[in-house]
Scaffold this motif. Structure first.
Motif, mmCIF file in Angstrom:
data_model
loop_
_atom_site.group_PDB
_atom_site.id
_atom_site.type_symbol
_atom_site.label_atom_id
_atom_site.label_comp_id
_atom_site.label_asym_id
_atom_site.label_seq_id
_atom_site.Cartn_x
_atom_site.Cartn_y
_atom_site.Cartn_z
ATOM 1 N N MET A 141 0.841 -1.194 0.000
ATOM 2 C CA MET A 141 0.000 0.000 0.000
ATOM 3 C C MET A 141 0.879 1.249 0.000
ATOM 4 O O MET A 141 1.861 1.341 0.726
ATOM 5 C CB MET A 141 -0.910 0.026 1.236
ATOM 6 N N HIS A 142 0.508 2.209 -0.814
ATOM 7 C CA HIS A 142 1.236 3.461 -0.853
ATOM 8 C C HIS A 142 0.512 4.482 0.004
ATOM 9 O O HIS A 142 -0.693 4.685 -0.145
ATOM 10 C CB HIS A 142 1.325 3.998 -2.292
ATOM 11 N N ALA A 143 1.232 5.113 0.880
ATOM 12 C CA ALA A 143 0.623 6.135 1.713
ATOM 13 C C ALA A 143 0.481 7.422 0.913
ATOM 14 O O ALA A 143 1.384 7.827 0.198
ATOM 15 C CB ALA A 143 1.491 6.388 2.949
ATOM 16 N N VAL A 144 -0.672 8.050 1.024
ATOM 17 C CA VAL A 144 -0.924 9.303 0.322
ATOM 18 C C VAL A 144 -0.856 10.441 1.315
ATOM 19 O O VAL A 144 -1.590 10.485 2.294
ATOM 20 C CB VAL A 144 -2.323 9.287 -0.348
ATOM 21 N N LYS A 145 0.040 11.356 1.092
ATOM 22 C CA LYS A 145 0.191 12.483 1.995
ATOM 23 C C LYS A 145 -0.989 13.442 1.856
ATOM 24 O O LYS A 145 -1.547 13.607 0.790
ATOM 25 C CB LYS A 145 1.489 13.242 1.693
ATOM 26 N N GLU A 146 -1.337 14.073 2.956
ATOM 27 C CA GLU A 146 -2.356 15.105 2.928
ATOM 28 C C GLU A 146 -1.761 16.333 2.248
ATOM 29 O O GLU A 146 -0.693 16.805 2.614
ATOM 30 C CB GLU A 146 -2.802 15.462 4.350
ATOM 31 N N SER A 191 1.865 14.606 -3.970
ATOM 32 C CA SER A 191 1.220 13.989 -2.803
ATOM 33 C C SER A 191 1.457 12.485 -2.767
ATOM 34 O O SER A 191 0.825 11.777 -1.977
ATOM 35 C CB SER A 191 -0.282 14.283 -2.829
ATOM 36 N N GLU A 192 2.338 12.012 -3.650
ATOM 37 C CA GLU A 192 2.723 10.599 -3.714
ATOM 38 C C GLU A 192 1.539 9.676 -4.014
ATOM 39 O O GLU A 192 1.442 8.564 -3.483
ATOM 40 C CB GLU A 192 3.415 10.169 -2.410
ATOM 41 N N VAL A 193 0.650 10.150 -4.874
ATOM 42 C CA VAL A 193 -0.440 9.296 -5.340
ATOM 43 C C VAL A 193 0.147 8.329 -6.371
ATOM 44 O O VAL A 193 0.790 8.769 -7.336
ATOM 45 C CB VAL A 193 -1.557 10.135 -5.993
ATOM 46 N N PRO A 194 -0.029 7.020 -6.208
ATOM 47 C CA PRO A 194 0.546 6.045 -7.147
ATOM 48 C C PRO A 194 0.056 6.268 -8.579
ATOM 49 O O PRO A 194 -1.078 6.719 -8.778
ATOM 50 C CB PRO A 194 0.043 4.700 -6.597
ATOM 51 N N PRO A 195 0.897 5.965 -9.579
ATOM 52 C CA PRO A 195 0.529 6.170 -10.989
ATOM 53 C C PRO A 195 -0.803 5.542 -11.375
ATOM 54 O O PRO A 195 -1.591 6.157 -12.105
ATOM 55 C CB PRO A 195 1.692 5.520 -11.747
ATOM 56 N N HIS A 196 -1.065 4.298 -10.910
ATOM 57 C CA HIS A 196 -2.317 3.664 -11.309
ATOM 58 C C HIS A 196 -3.524 4.379 -10.704
ATOM 59 O O HIS A 196 -4.608 4.397 -11.294
ATOM 60 C CB HIS A 196 -2.319 2.178 -10.910
ATOM 61 N N CYS A 197 -3.319 5.011 -9.536
ATOM 62 C CA CYS A 197 -4.398 5.779 -8.913
ATOM 63 C C CYS A 197 -4.641 7.087 -9.680
ATOM 64 O O CYS A 197 -5.781 7.530 -9.815
ATOM 65 C CB CYS A 197 -4.083 6.076 -7.460
ATOM 66 N N VAL A 198 -3.547 7.690 -10.164
ATOM 67 C CA VAL A 198 -3.678 8.909 -10.962
ATOM 68 C C VAL A 198 -4.503 8.606 -12.213
ATOM 69 O O VAL A 198 -5.401 9.374 -12.592
ATOM 70 C CB VAL A 198 -2.291 9.460 -11.358
ATOM 71 N N LYS A 199 -4.204 7.465 -12.832
ATOM 72 C CA LYS A 199 -4.940 7.068 -14.032
ATOM 73 C C LYS A 199 -6.412 6.845 -13.715
ATOM 74 O O LYS A 199 -7.292 7.245 -14.485
ATOM 75 C CB LYS A 199 -4.323 5.790 -14.612
ATOM 76 N N ASN A 200 -6.690 6.228 -12.582
ATOM 77 C CA ASN A 200 -8.079 5.987 -12.179
ATOM 78 C C ASN A 200 -8.814 7.300 -11.914
ATOM 79 O O ASN A 200 -9.999 7.440 -12.255
ATOM 80 C CB ASN A 200 -8.131 5.104 -10.931
ATOM 81 N N ILE A 201 -8.108 8.254 -11.302
ATOM 82 C CA ILE A 201 -8.708 9.563 -11.032
ATOM 83 C C ILE A 201 -9.059 10.264 -12.338
ATOM 84 O O ILE A 201 -10.148 10.835 -12.488
ATOM 85 C CB ILE A 201 -7.750 10.429 -10.189
ATOM 86 N N MET A 202 -8.130 10.210 -13.309
ATOM 87 C CA MET A 202 -8.379 10.824 -14.609
ATOM 88 C C MET A 202 -9.584 10.182 -15.287
ATOM 89 O O MET A 202 -10.429 10.864 -15.869
ATOM 90 C CB MET A 202 -7.136 10.677 -15.510
ATOM 91 N N ARG A 203 -9.662 8.855 -15.207
ATOM 92 C CA ARG A 203 -10.764 8.120 -15.823
ATOM 93 C C ARG A 203 -12.103 8.515 -15.203
ATOM 94 O O ARG A 203 -13.095 8.761 -15.894
ATOM 95 C CB ARG A 203 -10.549 6.617 -15.675
#
Length: 199
Positions: free
Chosen positions: A1-6, A168-180
């Protein structure tokens, strides 16, 4: 799990970017509904070559085609439709598959820019000398033109928001999901997975 900074600016960027998406969608047009003031015409004058090319690029994106810059001459520049020319394949046994957005059709549509220089050979203004706007191919939909190389990188807001996610150290796959999620599907996202990796 990648921690996401506030990171406080994330919410700000999300709201701003969502607003940006909505206003961009409203501005999507096809050739028959384009404001005549946005259509290139001979005699139009611009302060710089960059201004003239950006004007034609905005028109091309709204109509549904890409552009390529021809070799510049001391007093002129040709800007062509990206479907100008023909495809030539050298390997007989392995036919190359091309994306329909980049397939060449021998299109003759182009813009000829004329540079008006002063006695010091500095460009004072750029004038459209010729504007051939007839095409021999179908125009693309906004969802297709947004991925063309000539129309990428024009919306810095997109990459600024992505940069904030990366900070904010959001993982790449999460960035892609957010864009989608924000764009309502992969086909609507104006950047590719390669674009995200190259940030």
């Amino acid at each position: 799990m990648h921690a996401v900074k506030e990171h406080v600016p994330i919410m700000h960027w999300r709201k701003y970017y969502l607003w940006h998406i909505l206003t961009s969608n409203v501005m999507s047009m096809q050739e028959d509904s384009i404001d005549p003031e946005l259509v290139p015409r001979p005699g139009m004058s611009f302060r710089t070559e960059k201004d003239a090319i950006e004007f034609f690029s905005r028109y091309a994106e709204k109509v549904g085609f890409g552009i390529n810059l021809g070799n510049g001459k001391p007093y002129s520049r040709i800007v062509r439709c990206s479907k100008e020319g023909k495809c030539e394949f050298h390997k007989k046994d392995s036919p190359r598959k091309r994306n329909k957005t980049s397939k060449k059709t021998g299109c003759k549509s182009k813009l000829k820019l004329q540079f008006v220089k002063n006695r010091f050979k500095q460009i004072e203004r750029v004038v459209i000398e010729q504007a051939h706007l007839d095409h021999n191919h179908k125009f693309l939909r906004p969802k297709e033109t947004q991925h063309m190389s000539s129309h990428k990188g024009k919306e810095p807001v997109i990459f600024e928001y992505i940069d904030e996610l990366h900070k904010s150290e959001v993982p790449p796959h999460c960035v892609k999901n957010i864009m989608r999620e924000m764009h309502g599907g992969d086909e609507n996202v104006p950047v590719t997975s390669r674009d995200l990796k190259n940030r």
